[in-house]
Design a protein around this motif. Structure first.
Motif, short mmCIF file in Angstrom:
data_model
loop_
_atom_site.label_atom_id
_atom_site.label_comp_id
_atom_site.label_asym_id
_atom_site.label_seq_id
_atom_site.Cartn_x
_atom_site.Cartn_y
_atom_site.Cartn_z
N TYR A 1 0.82 -1.22 0.00
CA TYR A 1 0.00 0.00 0.00
C TYR A 1 0.85 1.26 0.00
O TYR A 1 0.57 2.21 -0.73
N THR B 1 -9.46 -4.85 -6.90
CA THR B 1 -9.00 -4.83 -5.52
C THR B 1 -9.01 -3.39 -5.00
O THR B 1 -9.12 -2.43 -5.77
N GLU B 2 -8.87 -3.25 -3.70
CA GLU B 2 -8.83 -1.92 -3.10
C GLU B 2 -7.64 -1.12 -3.63
O GLU B 2 -7.76 0.07 -3.91
N ARG B 3 -6.50 -1.79 -3.79
CA ARG B 3 -5.31 -1.07 -4.30
C ARG B 3 -5.56 -0.55 -5.71
O ARG B 3 -5.22 0.59 -6.02
N ARG C 1 -8.46 0.04 -7.10
CA ARG C 1 -9.51 1.07 -7.02
C ARG C 1 -8.92 2.42 -6.63
O ARG C 1 -9.27 3.45 -7.21
#
Length: 129
Positions: free
Chosen positions: A12, A77-79, A81
């Motif tokens: 992240y 995935t959140e990353r 996004r």
């Protein structure tokens, strides 16, 4: 013109750094890329921000989060996004290419030479001058 990959990590914090590089250099952005590949039957992606050379410099940096994000084709995935959201805020598009994975090369430098050739062939990078 020198074109050099600058590898960031896969976490992240590295993604936040890539996003911040794009935001603070929005006037220098040449292109945003997603390089899709398959590693051990997993669909993975590298995210790349290509910047125009700083003046009067002659180096075009290519900042990359290398093969650390699951390919969003199946399930974003959140990353991914977060990255896509930042690119949308900059009113830019993410260009996509399918490439070989880095494990197919004996050295990471050979992989980056391969990517440079692919990007030149697709006219994402200007020719060497």
């Amino acid at each position: 013109m020198i074109q050099r990959f600058i590898k960031l990590g896969e976490g992240y914090n590295d993604l936040y750094e890539l996003i911040e590089i794009a935001k603070t250099n929005k006037d220098r952005i040449h292109l945003i890329l997603r390089l899709d590949t398959k590693i051990d039957e997993r669909d993975m992606s590298s995210l790349v921000v290509l910047l125009k050379p700083a003046l009067p410099g002659k180096m075009m940096p290519l900042y990359v989060c290398h093969e650390g994000i699951y390919n969003p084709i199946h399930k974003p995935t959140e990353r991914y996004r977060l990255f896509e959201e930042a690119v949308n805020q900059l009113n830019l598009d993410i260009h996509r290419l399918e490439v070989k994975n880095s494990k197919q090369f004996a050295e990471i430098d050979l992989y980056y030479q391969y990517l440079t050739g692919v990007l030149r062939l697709n006219r994402y990078l200007p020719p060497m001058s």
